[in-house]
Enzyme design. Structure first.
Site, mmCIF file in Angstrom:
data_model
loop_
_atom_site.group_PDB
_atom_site.id
_atom_site.type_symbol
_atom_site.label_atom_id
_atom_site.label_comp_id
_atom_site.label_asym_id
_atom_site.label_seq_id
_atom_site.Cartn_x
_atom_site.Cartn_y
_atom_site.Cartn_z
ATOM 1 N N GLU A 30 -3.220 -9.508 3.340
ATOM 2 C CA GLU A 30 -1.877 -8.936 3.441
ATOM 3 C C GLU A 30 -1.164 -9.453 4.680
ATOM 4 O O GLU A 30 -1.707 -9.365 5.782
ATOM 5 C CB GLU A 30 -1.991 -7.403 3.467
ATOM 6 C CG GLU A 30 -2.534 -6.850 2.154
ATOM 7 C CD GLU A 30 -3.265 -5.528 2.313
ATOM 8 O OE1 GLU A 30 -3.101 -4.854 3.339
ATOM 9 O OE2 GLU A 30 -4.048 -5.192 1.390
ATOM 10 N N GLU A 48 -6.855 -3.896 -1.554
ATOM 11 C CA GLU A 48 -8.096 -4.434 -0.992
ATOM 12 C C GLU A 48 -9.143 -4.716 -2.056
ATOM 13 O O GLU A 48 -9.852 -5.728 -1.990
ATOM 14 C CB GLU A 48 -8.651 -3.484 0.067
ATOM 15 C CG GLU A 48 -7.874 -3.509 1.387
ATOM 16 C CD GLU A 48 -6.520 -2.860 1.305
ATOM 17 O OE1 GLU A 48 -6.272 -2.085 0.359
ATOM 18 O OE2 GLU A 48 -5.678 -3.116 2.195
ATOM 19 N N GLN A 68 -6.281 -6.056 6.780
ATOM 20 C CA GLN A 68 -5.307 -5.976 7.878
ATOM 21 C C GLN A 68 -5.875 -5.179 9.052
ATOM 22 O O GLN A 68 -5.715 -5.569 10.208
ATOM 23 C CB GLN A 68 -4.012 -5.359 7.375
ATOM 24 C CG GLN A 68 -2.880 -5.530 8.336
ATOM 25 C CD GLN A 68 -1.547 -5.393 7.646
ATOM 26 O OE1 GLN A 68 -1.068 -4.285 7.441
ATOM 27 N NE2 GLN A 68 -0.943 -6.506 7.271
ATOM 28 N N PHE A 69 -6.532 -4.088 8.727
ATOM 29 C CA PHE A 69 -7.419 -3.396 9.662
ATOM 30 C C PHE A 69 -8.706 -3.178 8.868
ATOM 31 O O PHE A 69 -8.642 -2.884 7.673
ATOM 32 C CB PHE A 69 -6.846 -2.054 10.121
ATOM 33 C CG PHE A 69 -5.767 -2.178 11.153
ATOM 34 C CD1 PHE A 69 -6.037 -2.012 12.511
ATOM 35 C CD2 PHE A 69 -4.465 -2.482 10.773
ATOM 36 C CE1 PHE A 69 -5.045 -2.134 13.462
ATOM 37 C CE2 PHE A 69 -3.466 -2.615 11.732
ATOM 38 C CZ PHE A 69 -3.750 -2.442 13.081
ATOM 39 N N ASP A 104 -10.545 -0.870 8.657
ATOM 40 C CA ASP A 104 -10.599 0.479 8.083
ATOM 41 C C ASP A 104 -10.280 0.474 6.587
ATOM 42 O O ASP A 104 -10.745 1.326 5.842
ATOM 43 C CB ASP A 104 -9.609 1.404 8.795
ATOM 44 C CG ASP A 104 -9.712 1.330 10.307
ATOM 45 O OD1 ASP A 104 -9.596 0.207 10.852
ATOM 46 O OD2 ASP A 104 -9.913 2.374 10.942
ATOM 47 N N PHE A 105 -9.509 -0.516 6.147
ATOM 48 C CA PHE A 105 -9.102 -0.552 4.739
ATOM 49 C C PHE A 105 -10.148 -1.198 3.841
ATOM 50 O O PHE A 105 -10.001 -1.213 2.620
ATOM 51 C CB PHE A 105 -7.730 -1.216 4.619
ATOM 52 C CG PHE A 105 -6.715 -0.552 5.500
ATOM 53 C CD1 PHE A 105 -6.506 0.813 5.427
ATOM 54 C CD2 PHE A 105 -6.014 -1.271 6.457
ATOM 55 C CE1 PHE A 105 -5.611 1.454 6.260
ATOM 56 C CE2 PHE A 105 -5.121 -0.639 7.299
ATOM 57 C CZ PHE A 105 -4.915 0.727 7.207
ATOM 58 N N ILE A 106 -11.221 -1.679 4.433
ATOM 59 C CA ILE A 106 -12.322 -2.222 3.637
ATOM 60 C C ILE A 106 -12.927 -1.112 2.771
ATOM 61 O O ILE A 106 -13.537 -1.380 1.731
ATOM 62 C CB ILE A 106 -13.399 -2.855 4.553
ATOM 63 C CG1 ILE A 106 -14.289 -3.820 3.745
ATOM 64 C CG2 ILE A 106 -14.245 -1.788 5.246
ATOM 65 C CD1 ILE A 106 -15.252 -4.636 4.608
ATOM 66 N N HIS A 138 -7.433 3.351 12.335
ATOM 67 C CA HIS A 138 -7.206 1.989 12.842
ATOM 68 C C HIS A 138 -8.204 1.665 13.946
ATOM 69 O O HIS A 138 -7.917 0.883 14.856
ATOM 70 C CB HIS A 138 -5.772 1.831 13.352
ATOM 71 C CG HIS A 138 -4.744 1.855 12.269
ATOM 72 N ND1 HIS A 138 -4.329 3.020 11.668
ATOM 73 C CD2 HIS A 138 -4.064 0.851 11.653
ATOM 74 C CE1 HIS A 138 -3.419 2.739 10.747
ATOM 75 N NE2 HIS A 138 -3.243 1.439 10.715
HETATM 76 C C1 LIG Z 1 -4.832 0.693 1.748
HETATM 77 C C2 LIG Z 1 -4.021 0.147 2.877
HETATM 78 N N1 LIG Z 1 -3.981 -1.193 3.078
HETATM 79 C C3 LIG Z 1 -3.283 -1.720 4.114
HETATM 80 C C4 LIG Z 1 -2.593 -0.923 4.986
HETATM 81 C C5 LIG Z 1 -1.831 -1.516 6.191
HETATM 82 N N2 LIG Z 1 -0.395 -1.256 6.054
HETATM 83 C C6 LIG Z 1 0.204 -0.221 6.702
HETATM 84 S S1 LIG Z 1 1.832 -0.071 6.300
HETATM 85 C C7 LIG Z 1 1.765 -1.437 5.298
HETATM 86 C C8 LIG Z 1 2.996 -1.860 4.563
HETATM 87 C C9 LIG Z 1 3.503 -0.733 3.689
HETATM 88 O O1 LIG Z 1 4.619 -1.164 2.946
HETATM 89 P P1 LIG Z 1 5.369 -0.145 2.011
HETATM 90 O O2 LIG Z 1 4.388 0.557 1.129
HETATM 91 O O3 LIG Z 1 6.466 -0.875 1.323
HETATM 92 O O4 LIG Z 1 5.944 0.967 3.000
HETATM 93 P P2 LIG Z 1 7.084 0.733 4.116
HETATM 94 O O5 LIG Z 1 6.364 0.407 5.395
HETATM 95 O O6 LIG Z 1 7.975 -0.382 3.663
HETATM 96 O O7 LIG Z 1 7.808 2.030 4.209
HETATM 97 C C10 LIG Z 1 0.480 -1.983 5.269
HETATM 98 C C11 LIG Z 1 0.081 -3.168 4.484
HETATM 99 C C12 LIG Z 1 -2.665 0.477 4.757
HETATM 100 N N3 LIG Z 1 -2.058 1.340 5.590
HETATM 101 N N4 LIG Z 1 -3.380 0.963 3.717
#
Ligand SMILES: Cc1ncc(C[n+]2csc(CCOP(=O)(O)OP(=O)(O)O)c2C)c(N)n1
Ligand SMILES: Cc1ncc(C[n+]2csc(CCOP(=O)(O)OP(=O)(O)O)c2C)c(N)n1
Ligand SMILES: [Mg+2]
Ligand SMILES: [Mg+2]
Lengths: 366, 325, 325, 366
Positions: free
Chosen positions: C29, C60, C82-83, C85-87, C127
């Site tokens: 990501e 993931e 990305q972190f 933790d998401f594994i 995180h």
């Molecule tokens: C399962 C998971 N994978 C990766 C992340 C890392 N992450 C945090 S916010 C984000 C982007 C989120 O985008 P969106 O759902 O469009 O929400 P927005 O920030 O645009 O409001 C990511 C990839 C996460 N929090 N949870």
């Protein structure tokens, strides 16, 4: 007598040669005969573990897999024995696998038709966790796209498996990446005891296609020529860079989830109705003999041939050796011949003697 | 009172708790009219209705997440994993959402996630798992893994009444092989307390679930053939562990064998060994040893499964080793 | 050669491996034009193109599953979480599909799943995680967790070339704080081998990742203030563990402290303690002790995080305890 | 001067009373002012951890949450600070939380706006793992349906989070169970650096609705009255037993994913264009003054009032005590007051002395 059709595909409505039409029949018959043989072996307790049938669904597996080239990759599930046969799996492999033989494709590690061959015949060994094969096939087909190879993939999911997160993540990934993948939802009305109406509120599972931005096609899963036609189109789209297609094949699971399941949850008459009016092999026989000028005798000959094949395979499989315990420790890692055997296996005495202690042991104040 | 099987004991516990508390309900795949893959919920939907015995789509994360949400608002959901192997699909929801709910957001989350676990049944790598080690290092969860029908019933009742999330593993090898006579009335077997299965003085076997029965076979054989007196501790609850019971048996026999059906590396025996080391090192007359499955995915063919899983003969050999040390 | 940071070492390893082998590609990501949340893949997409540095949807399980499929057909995918933790969202895919692939179906599955892990950064419960213990009991996986920039680069190269799936954890506290001078040329640091960080004779600290640096601080303080000579072993690879290195240090100092940042119960220290017990019990002059995080989800406020995580002062106190034992 | 509207809802196009129209403005202004204050505190390094903005998206959170009753349950994400204010979260709580204070709602355990109150104000503390709140809210609303309570739930997901398996499993579960749940997809064009076009191949995210068998509505997320109207309808449907509705609110993330993100990946001019032509507060001010007869002075008064509120809250929050280390060991389990502190904390000497040994220790041959 009716003059046989020429082998020219264009020469009939299905766009298939006589050999191809015959092959479709043979694969469906082989699927059913082989599964019936497995039932016999199961009753003789020669099958280890559960037995899963595709009775009444043979057209879905056979018709769809028949649209693939050998280089294309198939991802079958437990109801797709027929598709594996089409892709080159041998009856003897399936019999050995079900009987947990030492020379079975997985050397006794996995059950029923959980095995594959990604080197030559190109079908992937499934795992039980439903939905997981969809992301995997997204990756297989992503590879073909990345390497510019002219190959496609086909993955099956049941109506029930469409509820899994893995299905969703996999098809979405494949759709965004325009992977050359055909996703076949085999809707047989039930997930174990759960009717599709309790699996989703959607009117039809193909309605999910728009949400992934891919074309969706719903077809009669018990008409093998129809199944083949829609799959062939989806495969052609994938091959030409058109990306993912979602197919929903409408069929019906006439046997229980597995052999033990008595289907108490099925409304009376439902199974019988499907058996009488909508058996894919019966329907195909009618078309072959009426539309395509096949002699009943020709089909009977195929049945006999298939029976002989299954008999022969059974004899061989029954001769196969059982698995050898210590082999269980081989093959977990590429780098390692075998896992070490546990310390207490073998003689206690030697184990004690072989246990290392400091030189001064005994006097040594630990 | 008549004897009932392990799985019937589970069913009785569910029925009695649903009877007792309208907040208790069941959620899972094929648990309704069908009664579940192992019939643990058979008859419950007919008795309590579709609202309280819910057939869910194939979505373990969805099921566990929904249970958590219901628990926040006063319900006491009991989730069934059709096979415990599928709990891995809810791993994120359990370890990140459920386990932390109370700590990070003061959210009550009294849910039970139960299901058939374990091998010795030719189930292969995906219908034989023992997932306890995967959750042992998640603060906020409790883990129960009974070995008798009596404990199965009493501990499941305790789990349902517990105010914290409980993973409740039911060994499918025991479902119909083990019978027990249930005590009259509403009897709870508290979580967190081990059980002394057998008193002994020469060495101790610390174990849980199906291998408790193998330990008993081994102990009887060792008594007969070697005159060894083996004590057996059934941990019953794996999180939290009953340190007091572990320490007591170590101080008594000074020799310990930790046994489990799960693979060795990263298995719970490691944690138990570390605790023994920390709490009563000086009482040890021999190293703590482990008897477990070999470190491979569990294969399905009988000769392979038998080779990989710990057998009674393995326990016997290991005990002789410890005794001779 | 100029010094580079830990995260730059990761980037160099990725770039060199992608250069060397066209089968290597990255999937994750925001790793493309953006270069990833920690910039580990910065510049790679510009250099190798969108086909080999792929921005994936937030999935993931989809990412890891796709990597597995690609690996079956000759690719060498490197997935970024990305972190780390998401594994947990890919737990089923990793433990059931990926880890068993070779064993159950002779499927080659050479994938790397890497990402920023660990605490000491005020990241809170989602995180800051250390997921190694959750995967330790999964045969078929390898787990790497380097503590230096040199190891980060050399071990990541080894992981990418490894024919088995490797989980590669990169401690985000070290990303920019730790620098190293990379050896010239294509240097591999093999998996499975621990590193002696510091020779010592009175006691040993066995640890890995960020706490290696705390161990060093503690050792220096103990040398200064107590005249204690502390040996430090950096495990580097957690699956498989380097038993030989562990046994060697125990036999040398006879006193061992196992340290990790992860919580205690069910943490990897348990497995290490069990192995020490089994392999060199008689050399122990004191119980093996553990210094770890407290058993709670990692809180975010500085005073709380500092209290929960192991600090240098904790290592110092624990070492004094062991020495005085 | 323009005569003020009567408080009769029917009396204007939006079907809202003057007080309600005013409240919507106040909540949006409070959201923006509070976030701007947080930016100031962030620059002074008084904020611990990342800072997430909803600049330009305030109408989505405020307009949708405003359609809920106090008894209804809200599940906010990081961009939905405004919705929490509407549901009763106090600015001082948010400031304390961001500054990791000892008296913050989570006592320093969780970051930013990861907190909730399921006892009184009814919003649920989110976790970072995207998608997970959807199954949770399916369960919250399943409960209301089971108990026959007249309550509904509303859960937000971003465009990116729609790719997660948890989103899929949760909305499917809720749809099948006809839970009284509104699922709001807040499509702000980006998931961190990833544009929606790389998140899904679907033409619009609302196209997913049919696949779950639920109604789907797409609306202008920067028109607070439009957001309120479509949410109010969805809430009414849920309350009357109509089950799940999927809403897609079109908006734009004008700030980076978090304060540190420089948005290098955004096409030049895009942010400016949205800021100039499509700011939800500017647009609402225009409507209030032109359509609804609000005096600019009345709005200026609200701004001043909001500013004063935030100033006062900031003063209080800054006075709040820091967290106390040992408190970290409390509250993991209901049954347990606190986790035991690690053995080596405290004095080494006492630790050694207090370590238990057998009576004969020293002579004892271990
Ligand atoms: C399962 C998971 N994978 C990766 C992340 C890392 N992450 C945090 S916010 C984000 C982007 C989120 O985008 P969106 O759902 O469009 O929400 P927005 O920030 O645009 O409001 C990511 C990839 C996460 N929090 N949870
Ligand atoms: C993730 C997961 N959950 C539960 C199961 C248990 N299970 C095995 S088959 C099955 C029903 C599958 O139904 P469907 O997808 O419709 O396939 P069919 O059997 O009808 O071909 C279930 C619930 C599983 N294998 N994987
Ligand atoms: Mg089905
Ligand atoms: Mg977004």
């Amino acid at each position: 007598m009716v003059t046989p059709l020429p082998s020219d595909p264009a020469a009939n409505a299905a766009g298939l040669s006589r050999e191809q039409l015959e092959a479709l029949y043979r694969w469906m018959r082989l699927t059913r005969t082989l599964e019936e043989r497995l039932v016999a072996l199961y009753r003789q307790t020669k099958v280890v573990g559960g037995l899963f049938r595709s009775l009444g669904q043979e057209a879905c597996a056979v018709g769809s897999a028949f649209a693939l080239e050998r280089r294309d990759v198939l991802s079958p599930l437990i109801r797709n024995l027929g598709s594996m046969l089409v892709k080159g799996a041998e009856p003897v492999e399936i019999l050995r696998q079900y009987m947990a033989k030492g020379d079975s494709p997985t050397r006794g590690r996995e059950l029923n038709i959980h095995f594959g061959d990604v080197v030559d015949r190109n079908f992937v060994g499934q795992i039980s966790h439903l939905g997981d094969m969809v992301p995997v096939m997204a990756g297989v087909t992503l590879t073909f796209r990345m390497r510019g190879e002219d190959r496609v993939g086909l993955v099956y999911v049941g109506d029930g498996a469409t509820s899994t997160g893995a299905f969703h993540e996999g098809i979405n990934f494949a759709a965004v990446q325009r992977c050359p993948l055909v996703v076949v939802v085999e809707n047989n009305g039930y997930a174990y005891s759960t009717p599709t109406s309790k699996q989703t509120a959607a009117a039809q599972l193909v309605d999910k296609a728009a949400g992934y931005g891919v074309p969706g096609v719903r077809a009669d899963g018990n008409d093998v020529l129809e199944v083949h036609r829609v799959t062939r189109d989806a495969v052609a789209r994938a091959r030409s860079g058109g990306g993912v297609t979602l197919l929903e094949l409408m069929t019906y699971r006439r046997k229980g989830h597995a052999e033990h399941d008595n289907q108490s949850y099925v409304p009376p008459g439902e199974i019988e109705r499907w058996a009488e009016t909508n058996d894919p092999i019966d329907r195909y026989i009618r078309r072959l003999t009426t539309e395509f000028g096949f002699e009943p005798s020709a089909l009977a000959a195929i049945d006999a041939e298939v029976g002989a094949t299954v008999d022969a395979a059974t004899d061989i499989a029954e001769q196969s050796p059982a698995c050898d315990g210590p082999d269980a420790l081989r093959g977990v890692y590429a780098s390692q011949a075998a896992m070490p055997v546990q310390w207490y296996r073998g003689e206690a005495g030697t184990a004690v003697a072989s246990h290392e202690r400091p030189a001064g042991w005994g006097t040594h104040d630990g | 009172m008549a004897e009932i099987t392990f799985v019937e004991a589970i069913r009785e516990a569910l029925a009695e708790e649903m009877e007792r508390d309208p907040a208790v309900f069941c959620l899972g795949e094929d648990i309704g009219a069908f009664g579940g893959a192992f019939k643990a919920t058979e008859g419950l939907q007919a008795r309590f209705g579709e609202q309280r015995v819910i057939d869910a789509p194939i979505s373990e994360a969805g099921i566990v997440g929904a249970a958590a949400g219901a628990a926040h608002y006063g319900m006491r959901p009991v989730c069934e994993m059709q096979f415990i192997d599928f709990i891995s699909c809810a791993y994120d929801m359990l370890t990140n959402y459920v386990a932390t709910a109370r700590y990070r957001a003061m959210l009550p989350c009294p849910i039970v996630v139960r299901g058939p676990s374990g091998g010795y049944v030719r189930g292969g790598p995906f219908h034989s798992q023992n997932p306890e080690a995967a959750f042992l290092h998640t603060p906020g969860l409790k883990i129960a893994y009974p070995s008798t029908a009596e404990d199965a019933k009493g501990m499941l009742k305790a789990a349902i009444r517990d105010d914290d999330p409980v993973l409740f593993f039911e060994h499918k090898y025991l479902y119909r092989r083990i019978k027990g006579t249930m005590p009259a009335g509403d009897v709870i077997v508290p979580l967190g307390k081990a059980r002394t299965v057998r008193e002994g003085k020469h060495l101790s076997i610390v174990t849980y679930a199906a291998t408790v029965w193998k330990a008993l076979e081994a102990a009887e054989q060792l008594e007969r053939e070697d005159g060894l007196s083996v004590e057996i501790i059934d941990l019953r609850t794996l999180l939290p562990l009953d340190d007091a019971a572990i320490v007591a048996t170590v101080k008594k026999t000074n020799r310990v064998l930790v046994v489990h059906e799960d693979t060795m590396t990263g298995g719970i025996a490691g944690e138990i060994t570390a605790r023994i080391n920390e709490l009563c090192f000086e009482w040890l007359d021999a190293p703590v040893r482990r008897v477990t499955a070999h470190d491979v995915p569990l294969p399905y063919a009988p000769p392979l499964e038998d080779f990989v899983l710990p057998q009674t003969s393995d326990l016997v050999r290991a005990c002789r080793w410890l005794a001779a040390y």
